[in-house]
Design a protein around this motif. Structure first.
Motif, PDB file in Angstrom:
ATOM      1  N   ILE A  99       0.830  -1.205   0.000  1.00  0.00           N
ATOM      2  CA  ILE A  99       0.000   0.000   0.000  1.00  0.00           C
ATOM      3  C   ILE A  99       0.862   1.251   0.000  1.00  0.00           C
ATOM      4  N   GLY A 100       2.019   1.168   0.647  1.00  0.00           N
ATOM      5  CA  GLY A 100       2.826   2.347   0.887  1.00  0.00           C
ATOM      6  C   GLY A 100       3.918   2.594  -0.130  1.00  0.00           C
ATOM      7  N   ASP A 101       4.897   3.389   0.287  1.00  0.00           N
ATOM      8  CA  ASP A 101       6.044   3.717  -0.550  1.00  0.00           C
ATOM      9  C   ASP A 101       7.100   4.357   0.339  1.00  0.00           C
ATOM     10  N   SER A 102       8.201   4.783  -0.250  1.00  0.00           N
ATOM     11  CA  SER A 102       9.345   5.265   0.506  1.00  0.00           C
ATOM     12  C   SER A 102       9.025   6.483   1.355  1.00  0.00           C
ATOM     13  N   ALA A 103       9.478   6.453   2.607  1.00  0.00           N
ATOM     14  CA  ALA A 103       9.292   7.581   3.520  1.00  0.00           C
ATOM     15  C   ALA A 103      10.196   8.744   3.175  1.00  0.00           C
ATOM     16  N   MET A 104      11.192   8.541   2.305  1.00  0.00           N
ATOM     17  CA  MET A 104      12.058   9.644   1.903  1.00  0.00           C
ATOM     18  C   MET A 104      11.847   9.985   0.428  1.00  0.00           C
ATOM     19  N   GLY A 105      10.680   9.617  -0.097  1.00  0.00           N
ATOM     20  CA  GLY A 105      10.378   9.866  -1.492  1.00  0.00           C
ATOM     21  C   GLY A 105       9.723  11.214  -1.729  1.00  0.00           C
ATOM     22  N   ASP A 106       9.107  11.346  -2.920  1.00  0.00           N
ATOM     23  CA  ASP A 106       8.404  12.578  -3.253  1.00  0.00           C
ATOM     24  C   ASP A 106       7.038  12.600  -2.570  1.00  0.00           C
ATOM     25  N   LYS A 107       6.251  13.642  -2.822  1.00  0.00           N
ATOM     26  CA  LYS A 107       4.981  13.796  -2.131  1.00  0.00           C
ATOM     27  C   LYS A 107       4.056  12.611  -2.380  1.00  0.00           C
ATOM     28  N   GLU A 108       4.008  12.134  -3.607  1.00  0.00           N
ATOM     29  CA  GLU A 108       3.137  10.997  -3.914  1.00  0.00           C
ATOM     30  C   GLU A 108       3.548   9.763  -3.121  1.00  0.00           C
ATOM     31  N   GLN A 109       4.843   9.512  -3.032  1.00  0.00           N
ATOM     32  CA  GLN A 109       5.330   8.361  -2.283  1.00  0.00           C
ATOM     33  C   GLN A 109       5.039   8.507  -0.789  1.00  0.00           C
ATOM     34  N   VAL A 110       5.288   9.683  -0.263  1.00  0.00           N
ATOM     35  CA  VAL A 110       5.036   9.915   1.165  1.00  0.00           C
ATOM     36  C   VAL A 110       3.547   9.785   1.471  1.00  0.00           C
ATOM     37  N   ASP A 111       2.703  10.293   0.586  1.00  0.00           N
ATOM     38  CA  ASP A 111       1.261  10.156   0.788  1.00  0.00           C
ATOM     39  C   ASP A 111       0.849   8.685   0.855  1.00  0.00           C
ATOM     40  N   LYS A 112       1.472   7.854   0.031  1.00  0.00           N
ATOM     41  CA  LYS A 112       1.182   6.419   0.072  1.00  0.00           C
ATOM     42  C   LYS A 112       1.625   5.823   1.409  1.00  0.00           C
ATOM     43  N   PHE A 113       2.798   6.239   1.869  1.00  0.00           N
ATOM     44  CA  PHE A 113       3.293   5.769   3.162  1.00  0.00           C
ATOM     45  C   PHE A 113       2.299   6.121   4.265  1.00  0.00           C
ATOM     46  N   LEU A 114       1.871   7.363   4.285  1.00  0.00           N
ATOM     47  CA  LEU A 114       0.948   7.804   5.329  1.00  0.00           C
ATOM     48  C   LEU A 114      -0.406   7.115   5.198  1.00  0.00           C
TER      49      LEU A 114
END
Length: 336
Positions: free
Chosen positions: A90-105
């Motif tokens: 579901i998530g993505d890298s915590a040090m990525g771009d906004k889209e990745q961070v949004d997935k993490f959250l």
């Protein structure tokens, strides 16, 4: 202090690839855990990985309550949950771009939602939600170590706010494959930069933190060299645990034989061993006691066994779980 078994050894390293064994289903893992018994003592509960094939993190409330019913029917409580924060889940890298961070959250929000359903059901009364940086390997992190650690800290801070709003705490897993979390010093720096100890702490694993001592993936932070004496080991162990124990809110009992391996995108990670592995580097009971000093003050109410990537034949052998349970009982009795 309650004794739990992790469900994710039935999933981690399993799959449908040519060199992989099939996953072991949730109910079978529960039954294997329930069958273990040592002098009348059984496991009290489980820690739980919130991803397929055990659980759809987007499952309906009704389906999640059915899972809670099944877990409870085996005589178990649910403790800590693992949020599906990685790319490809579901998530993505915590040090990525906004889209990745949004997935993490988003993955953290899903985990908090499930935690709330389990709490309301009554099957869960304690435990944390585990996260990591979801950035496999260190190459990208090393391009700007300080800046990337700050990116991870900012994401973790937002995740901790989400957790706090749901009455939950996050535990950041210390494992050498996660960018920004790959050494005891980098892990400590990250925790301090987040600066929310009431909402985000450390999840210590005996196997992974052994590799912290040796400086794998961060030689500059090594506290031991190969060929160390027992006296040198425990002196170094005390240095590490004194730094990280105040942050430790979730604890995994495990064994490690010192091997480091790579798997897929992971840039070297630790190998879990069976509790009685003759090549194990750790006196499990003694080492656990360093992490569990004053555990009540940090809100720890259970300990969990973690043994990933065991062969299915090993996981399906009842003696495996009796040996593990016996070790867990010794850890508990030595610490309370």
């Amino acid at each position: 202090m309650k004794i739990h078994n992790a469900m994710w050894p039935g999933l981690v390293g399993k799959g449908d690839g040519p060199d992989q064994e099939p996953p072991i289903g949730l109910e079978q893992m529960l039954d294997l855990t329930a069958a273990a018994e040592v002098n009348g003592q059984k496991f009290d509960g489980i820690d739980y990985f919130l991803f397929l094939p055990h659980t759809d993190p987007e499952a309906s409330d009704e389906d999640l309550r059915k899972i809670a019913d099944m877990i409870q029917s085996k005589g178990f409580k649910v403790g800590s949950l693992v949020a599906p924060v990685w790319p490809g889940t579901i998530g993505d890298s915590a040090m990525g771009d906004k889209e990745q961070v949004d997935k993490f959250l988003s993955a953290v929000k899903m985990a908090c939602r499930i935690a709330g359903i389990f709490n309301d059901h009554g099957v869960r009364e304690y435990g944390c939600i585990r996260i990591d940086s979801a950035e496999f390997g260190l190459d990208k992190w090393r391009e700007d170590a300080k800046g990337n650690t700050t990116k991870i800290a900012n994401t973790f801070r937002e995740a901790a706010k989400i957790a706090a709003d749901h009455g939950e705490r996050l535990a950041a897993e210390g494992e050498i494959c996660w960018a920004g979390m790959h050494s005891w010093k980098d892990m400590l720096d990250l925790l301090e930069e987040v600066g929310m100890p009431q909402s985000l702490g450390f999840q210590a694993d005996l196997a992974h933190t052994y590799l912290y001592l040796m400086g794998y993936n961060a030689p500059e932070h090594a506290l031991l060299k190969e060929g160390y004496t027992e006296e040198e080991f425990y002196a170094a162990y005390e240095v590490m645990t004194d730094k990280l124990r105040p942050w430790t809110i979730d604890f995994h009992v495990a064994q490690n034989d010192g091997d480091v391996k790579g798997a897929g995108d992971h840039d070297k990670t630790g190998k879990h061993c069976q509790a009685d592995d003759p090549n194990g580097k750790l006196d499990i009971v003694r080492c656990a006691s360093y992490w569990l000093k004053d555990y009540q003050e940090r809100g720890i109410k259970h300990i969990c066994w973690d043994g990933c990537m065991f062969a299915n034949e090993t996981l399906e052998d009842p003696s495996t779980w009796n040996t593990i349970l016996d070790t867990m009982i010794k850890v508990r009795d030595n610490s309370i």
